[in-house]
Design a protein around this motif. Sequence first.
Motif, PDB file in Angstrom:
ATOM      1  N   PRO A 146      -5.112  29.335  -4.113  1.00  0.00           N
ATOM      2  CA  PRO A 146      -6.010  28.873  -3.113  1.00  0.00           C
ATOM      3  C   PRO A 146      -5.461  28.783  -1.801  1.00  0.00           C
ATOM      4  O   PRO A 146      -4.292  28.827  -1.772  1.00  0.00           O
ATOM      5  CB  PRO A 146      -6.407  27.681  -3.927  1.00  0.00           C
ATOM      6  CG  PRO A 146      -5.110  27.017  -4.394  1.00  0.00           C
ATOM      7  CD  PRO A 146      -4.430  28.282  -4.923  1.00  0.00           C
ATOM      8  N   SER A 147      -6.374  28.733  -0.802  1.00  0.00           N
ATOM      9  CA  SER A 147      -6.112  28.751   0.515  1.00  0.00           C
ATOM     10  C   SER A 147      -6.221  27.249   0.971  1.00  0.00           C
ATOM     11  O   SER A 147      -5.937  26.359  -0.175  1.00  0.00           O
ATOM     12  CB  SER A 147      -7.287  29.435   1.520  1.00  0.00           C
ATOM     13  OG  SER A 147      -6.953  29.221   2.511  1.00  0.00           O
ATOM     14  N   LEU A 148      -6.916  26.765   1.926  1.00  0.00           N
ATOM     15  CA  LEU A 148      -7.107  25.200   1.997  1.00  0.00           C
ATOM     16  C   LEU A 148      -7.859  24.584   0.922  1.00  0.00           C
ATOM     17  O   LEU A 148      -9.076  25.034   0.679  1.00  0.00           O
ATOM     18  CB  LEU A 148      -7.488  25.000   3.440  1.00  0.00           C
ATOM     19  CG  LEU A 148      -7.940  23.397   3.780  1.00  0.00           C
ATOM     20  CD1 LEU A 148      -6.391  22.742   3.907  1.00  0.00           C
ATOM     21  CD2 LEU A 148      -8.663  23.372   4.997  1.00  0.00           C
ATOM     22  N   ILE A 149      -7.408  23.633   0.196  1.00  0.00           N
ATOM     23  CA  ILE A 149      -8.047  22.796  -0.804  1.00  0.00           C
ATOM     24  C   ILE A 149      -8.726  21.600  -0.059  1.00  0.00           C
ATOM     25  O   ILE A 149      -8.167  20.820   0.491  1.00  0.00           O
ATOM     26  CB  ILE A 149      -6.998  22.489  -1.793  1.00  0.00           C
ATOM     27  CG1 ILE A 149      -6.274  23.692  -2.395  1.00  0.00           C
ATOM     28  CG2 ILE A 149      -7.621  21.916  -3.174  1.00  0.00           C
ATOM     29  CD1 ILE A 149      -5.130  23.080  -3.670  1.00  0.00           C
ATOM     30  N   ILE A 162      -9.505  17.413   9.592  1.00  0.00           N
ATOM     31  CA  ILE A 162      -9.952  18.363  10.463  1.00  0.00           C
ATOM     32  C   ILE A 162      -9.926  19.711  10.253  1.00  0.00           C
ATOM     33  O   ILE A 162     -10.931  20.425  10.570  1.00  0.00           O
ATOM     34  CB  ILE A 162      -8.840  18.226  11.766  1.00  0.00           C
ATOM     35  CG1 ILE A 162      -8.929  16.455  12.398  1.00  0.00           C
ATOM     36  CG2 ILE A 162      -9.331  19.070  12.753  1.00  0.00           C
ATOM     37  CD1 ILE A 162      -7.912  16.457  13.291  1.00  0.00           C
ATOM     38  N   SER A 163      -9.108  20.161   9.515  1.00  0.00           N
ATOM     39  CA  SER A 163      -9.044  21.461   8.780  1.00  0.00           C
ATOM     40  C   SER A 163     -10.262  21.845   8.089  1.00  0.00           C
ATOM     41  O   SER A 163     -10.703  22.878   8.180  1.00  0.00           O
ATOM     42  CB  SER A 163      -7.812  21.846   8.079  1.00  0.00           C
ATOM     43  OG  SER A 163      -6.838  21.860   9.020  1.00  0.00           O
ATOM     44  N   SER A 183     -11.579  28.275   2.441  1.00  0.00           N
ATOM     45  CA  SER A 183     -11.298  26.991   1.728  1.00  0.00           C
ATOM     46  C   SER A 183     -11.858  26.989   0.552  1.00  0.00           C
ATOM     47  O   SER A 183     -12.944  27.323   0.265  1.00  0.00           O
ATOM     48  CB  SER A 183     -11.597  25.666   2.755  1.00  0.00           C
ATOM     49  OG  SER A 183     -13.004  25.574   3.077  1.00  0.00           O
ATOM     50  N   ILE A 184     -11.572  26.199  -0.415  1.00  0.00           N
ATOM     51  CA  ILE A 184     -12.216  25.848  -1.812  1.00  0.00           C
ATOM     52  C   ILE A 184     -12.014  24.304  -2.062  1.00  0.00           C
ATOM     53  O   ILE A 184     -10.992  23.841  -1.827  1.00  0.00           O
ATOM     54  CB  ILE A 184     -11.332  27.013  -2.742  1.00  0.00           C
ATOM     55  CG1 ILE A 184     -12.251  26.986  -4.292  1.00  0.00           C
ATOM     56  CG2 ILE A 184     -10.042  26.499  -2.818  1.00  0.00           C
ATOM     57  CD1 ILE A 184     -11.700  28.258  -4.851  1.00  0.00           C
ATOM     58  N   LYS A 185     -13.007  24.017  -2.776  1.00  0.00           N
ATOM     59  CA  LYS A 185     -12.895  22.613  -3.323  1.00  0.00           C
ATOM     60  C   LYS A 185     -11.978  22.640  -4.711  1.00  0.00           C
ATOM     61  O   LYS A 185     -11.955  23.631  -5.483  1.00  0.00           O
ATOM     62  CB  LYS A 185     -14.412  22.401  -3.743  1.00  0.00           C
ATOM     63  CG  LYS A 185     -15.551  22.286  -2.781  1.00  0.00           C
ATOM     64  CD  LYS A 185     -16.843  21.871  -3.197  1.00  0.00           C
ATOM     65  CE  LYS A 185     -17.783  22.008  -2.290  1.00  0.00           C
ATOM     66  NZ  LYS A 185     -19.261  21.630  -2.745  1.00  0.00           N
TER      67      LYS A 185
END
Length: 216
Positions: A146-149, A162-163, A183-185
Amino acid sequence: MRALIFGASGLIGSELLKLALNDPYFSSVTIIVRKRLSLSNNKLTEIISTFEELEENQDILQGDIIFSCLGTTKSKTPDQNEYYKIDHDYPVTASKIAIKNGAKYIHLVSSLGANSSSSNTYLKMKGEIEEDISKLPFLGVHFYRPSLIIGKRKESRPLEGISALIFNIINPLLLGSLKKYQSIKATDIAKAMLSQAKKEIKGIHIYQSNIIKELA
């Protein structure tokens, strides 16, 4: 099938644990935790242990499918050796023990950009764990990059918040080959891991954020 979850108290692991306990596909769910969770389920077995004590508990590390959601941060674990031990050594050691006890598949949360040749310490470590896990005799190996979780964590991470707000704006702009950076949950990652696990797919497979969303 029997599920064995590492990192069940974390952001992704806790979501995965709830899903597995409520899914009839799994006859039992075993987790390794430092302290007992506030859960009660007939299918759940909690092994109260540190990962340094894995060898002592090897007989009860039972599961057909391993879910590894282990991970820490530099702020929580500033010592580089300890950081590597948690993110790399523990999952590899636990996997080796579980294989001896009959584990056939593993689903592991890695990171976008994982590469053992990377100059970035974090991405290099993630690449190394992927390589080391791939060498083990599992029937099926599945890595989730994943990218940002996104998710509600127990600890405060202002910069991550913030991201997340920024990614809410730019996600629709990341199209085509850029979708993997979306991003992904955490819930979507957990759902995708469970969905793929139930298919019992053999071989080595890698899923990035855009594919994970499709599988969730």
